[in-house]
Design an enzyme around this catalytic site. Structure first.
Site, PDB file in Angstrom:
ATOM      1  N   ILE A  71      37.773  30.266  34.236  1.00  0.00           N
ATOM      2  CA  ILE A  71      37.254  29.012  33.682  1.00  0.00           C
ATOM      3  C   ILE A  71      36.902  28.004  34.783  1.00  0.00           C
ATOM      4  O   ILE A  71      36.098  27.101  34.559  1.00  0.00           O
ATOM      5  CB  ILE A  71      38.291  28.416  32.691  1.00  0.00           C
ATOM      6  CG1 ILE A  71      37.631  27.475  31.707  1.00  0.00           C
ATOM      7  CG2 ILE A  71      39.441  27.740  33.410  1.00  0.00           C
ATOM      8  CD1 ILE A  71      38.491  27.147  30.498  1.00  0.00           C
ATOM      9  N   ASN A 128      48.327  36.779  42.561  1.00  0.00           N
ATOM     10  CA  ASN A 128      49.428  35.885  42.923  1.00  0.00           C
ATOM     11  C   ASN A 128      50.667  36.261  42.119  1.00  0.00           C
ATOM     12  O   ASN A 128      50.591  36.472  40.914  1.00  0.00           O
ATOM     13  CB  ASN A 128      49.046  34.432  42.623  1.00  0.00           C
ATOM     14  CG  ASN A 128      47.944  33.934  43.532  1.00  0.00           C
ATOM     15  OD1 ASN A 128      47.974  34.181  44.732  1.00  0.00           O
ATOM     16  ND2 ASN A 128      46.964  33.236  42.979  1.00  0.00           N
ATOM     17  N   GLU A 151      50.061  30.538  38.435  1.00  0.00           N
ATOM     18  CA  GLU A 151      50.179  29.494  37.405  1.00  0.00           C
ATOM     19  C   GLU A 151      50.262  30.058  35.992  1.00  0.00           C
ATOM     20  O   GLU A 151      50.878  29.442  35.133  1.00  0.00           O
ATOM     21  CB  GLU A 151      49.001  28.523  37.514  1.00  0.00           C
ATOM     22  CG  GLU A 151      49.077  27.724  38.805  1.00  0.00           C
ATOM     23  CD  GLU A 151      48.133  26.541  38.849  1.00  0.00           C
ATOM     24  OE1 GLU A 151      47.168  26.545  38.058  1.00  0.00           O
ATOM     25  OE2 GLU A 151      48.383  25.645  39.656  1.00  0.00           O
ATOM     26  N   VAL A 152      49.611  31.191  35.749  1.00  0.00           N
ATOM     27  CA  VAL A 152      49.641  31.781  34.411  1.00  0.00           C
ATOM     28  C   VAL A 152      50.583  32.988  34.442  1.00  0.00           C
ATOM     29  O   VAL A 152      50.360  33.931  35.214  1.00  0.00           O
ATOM     30  CB  VAL A 152      48.227  32.209  33.956  1.00  0.00           C
ATOM     31  CG1 VAL A 152      48.289  32.844  32.571  1.00  0.00           C
ATOM     32  CG2 VAL A 152      47.278  31.017  33.941  1.00  0.00           C
ATOM     33  N   HIS A 194      47.449  38.913  36.311  1.00  0.00           N
ATOM     34  CA  HIS A 194      45.986  38.901  36.413  1.00  0.00           C
ATOM     35  C   HIS A 194      45.607  39.178  37.854  1.00  0.00           C
ATOM     36  O   HIS A 194      46.232  38.669  38.780  1.00  0.00           O
ATOM     37  CB  HIS A 194      45.387  37.578  35.954  1.00  0.00           C
ATOM     38  CG  HIS A 194      46.056  36.361  36.503  1.00  0.00           C
ATOM     39  ND1 HIS A 194      47.294  35.940  36.054  1.00  0.00           N
ATOM     40  CD2 HIS A 194      45.688  35.479  37.457  1.00  0.00           C
ATOM     41  CE1 HIS A 194      47.645  34.845  36.710  1.00  0.00           C
ATOM     42  NE2 HIS A 194      46.697  34.551  37.577  1.00  0.00           N
ATOM     43  N   HIS A 217      42.514  38.592  40.362  1.00  0.00           N
ATOM     44  CA  HIS A 217      41.261  37.876  40.564  1.00  0.00           C
ATOM     45  C   HIS A 217      40.299  38.793  41.322  1.00  0.00           C
ATOM     46  O   HIS A 217      40.688  39.410  42.314  1.00  0.00           O
ATOM     47  CB  HIS A 217      41.471  36.638  41.446  1.00  0.00           C
ATOM     48  CG  HIS A 217      42.415  35.605  40.916  1.00  0.00           C
ATOM     49  ND1 HIS A 217      41.997  34.408  40.387  1.00  0.00           N
ATOM     50  CD2 HIS A 217      43.770  35.581  40.859  1.00  0.00           C
ATOM     51  CE1 HIS A 217      43.049  33.679  40.031  1.00  0.00           C
ATOM     52  NE2 HIS A 217      44.141  34.368  40.318  1.00  0.00           N
TER      53      HIS A 217
HETATM   54  P1  AMP Z   1      46.803  31.943  39.227  1.00  0.00           P
HETATM   55  O1  AMP Z   1      46.924  30.666  39.991  1.00  0.00           O
HETATM   56  O2  AMP Z   1      46.693  33.151  40.101  1.00  0.00           O
HETATM   57  O3  AMP Z   1      47.879  32.074  38.165  1.00  0.00           O
HETATM   58  O4  AMP Z   1      45.400  31.874  38.488  1.00  0.00           O
HETATM   59  C1  AMP Z   1      45.220  31.414  37.173  1.00  0.00           C
HETATM   60  C2  AMP Z   1      43.730  31.335  36.929  1.00  0.00           C
HETATM   61  O5  AMP Z   1      43.507  31.245  35.535  1.00  0.00           O
HETATM   62  C3  AMP Z   1      43.040  30.129  37.567  1.00  0.00           C
HETATM   63  O6  AMP Z   1      42.022  30.593  38.464  1.00  0.00           O
HETATM   64  C4  AMP Z   1      42.473  29.375  36.366  1.00  0.00           C
HETATM   65  O7  AMP Z   1      41.230  28.770  36.632  1.00  0.00           O
HETATM   66  C5  AMP Z   1      42.356  30.479  35.338  1.00  0.00           C
HETATM   67  N1  AMP Z   1      42.375  30.047  33.947  1.00  0.00           N
HETATM   68  C6  AMP Z   1      43.254  29.212  33.343  1.00  0.00           C
HETATM   69  N2  AMP Z   1      42.963  29.081  32.040  1.00  0.00           N
HETATM   70  C7  AMP Z   1      41.894  29.874  31.799  1.00  0.00           C
HETATM   71  C8  AMP Z   1      41.108  30.172  30.629  1.00  0.00           C
HETATM   72  N3  AMP Z   1      41.374  29.629  29.444  1.00  0.00           N
HETATM   73  N4  AMP Z   1      40.076  31.031  30.762  1.00  0.00           N
HETATM   74  C9  AMP Z   1      39.776  31.579  31.961  1.00  0.00           C
HETATM   75  N5  AMP Z   1      40.468  31.342  33.090  1.00  0.00           N
HETATM   76  C10 AMP Z   1      41.512  30.492  33.009  1.00  0.00           C
END
Ligand code: AMP
Length: 125
Positions: A40, A97, A105-106, A110, A112
């Site tokens: 996003i 990460n 953060e999530v 995932h 990237h």
């Molecule tokens: P990380 O810091 O490795 O956990 O990356 C989390 C990623 O999720 C970040 O690059 C955000 O921009 C991305 N992100 C968060 N919410 C969404 C969403 N709703 N759709 C797509 N990407 C997202």
């Protein structure tokens, strides 16, 4: 806020909600085990997130608990997505990460995929 990757899986995290269809995403690829969609807030001309459909907090959790079929599907999907998008010849970067110091953060695994320009040094100094 970076997460603690040792905590149990949180079913309310944003990627869990995407997988349940509660919030939209721009899907790039999907199969039985994997979903990939555009980030996003892209940090490169191409910035795709690849996630397993199973409930795994991080690379650590996935590598310890996922079945062989899930792991094979995930690794092959990451390669296929980058290949099909034409990123192999110019080059691309993968990043996963894990936990606080990496800035995760999530709390759903995932990977990237970054591509589309020279990506600079591997880490901030
Ligand atoms: P990380 O810091 O490795 O956990 O990356 C989390 C990623 O999720 C970040 O690059 C955000 O921009 C991305 N992100 C968060 N919410 C969404 C969403 N709703 N759709 C797509 N990407 C997202």
């Amino acid at each position: 806020m970076p997460i603690d990757a040792t905590l149990p899986y949180d079913e309310t995290n944003i990627f869990a909600r995407i997988l349940r269809g509660e919030i939209p995403n721009k899907t790039v690829y999907e199969d039985e085990h994997v979903l990939a969609f555009h980030d996003i807030a892209p940090q490169a001309p191409e910035h795709i997130l690849v996630i397993p459909k199973g409930a795994y907090v991080s690379w650590d959790d996935f590598s310890a608990r996922a079945g062989d079929a899930e792991i094979a599907a995930f690794v092959r999907a990451v390669g296929k997505i980058a290949r099909d998008a034409g990123h192999v010849a110019p080059g691309y970067r993968l990043l996963a990460n894990t936990g606080h110091d990496a800035g995760q953060e999530v709390p759903h695994l995932h990977v990237h995929i970054f591509a589309g320009r020279p990506l600079g040094p591997m880490l901030a100094r």
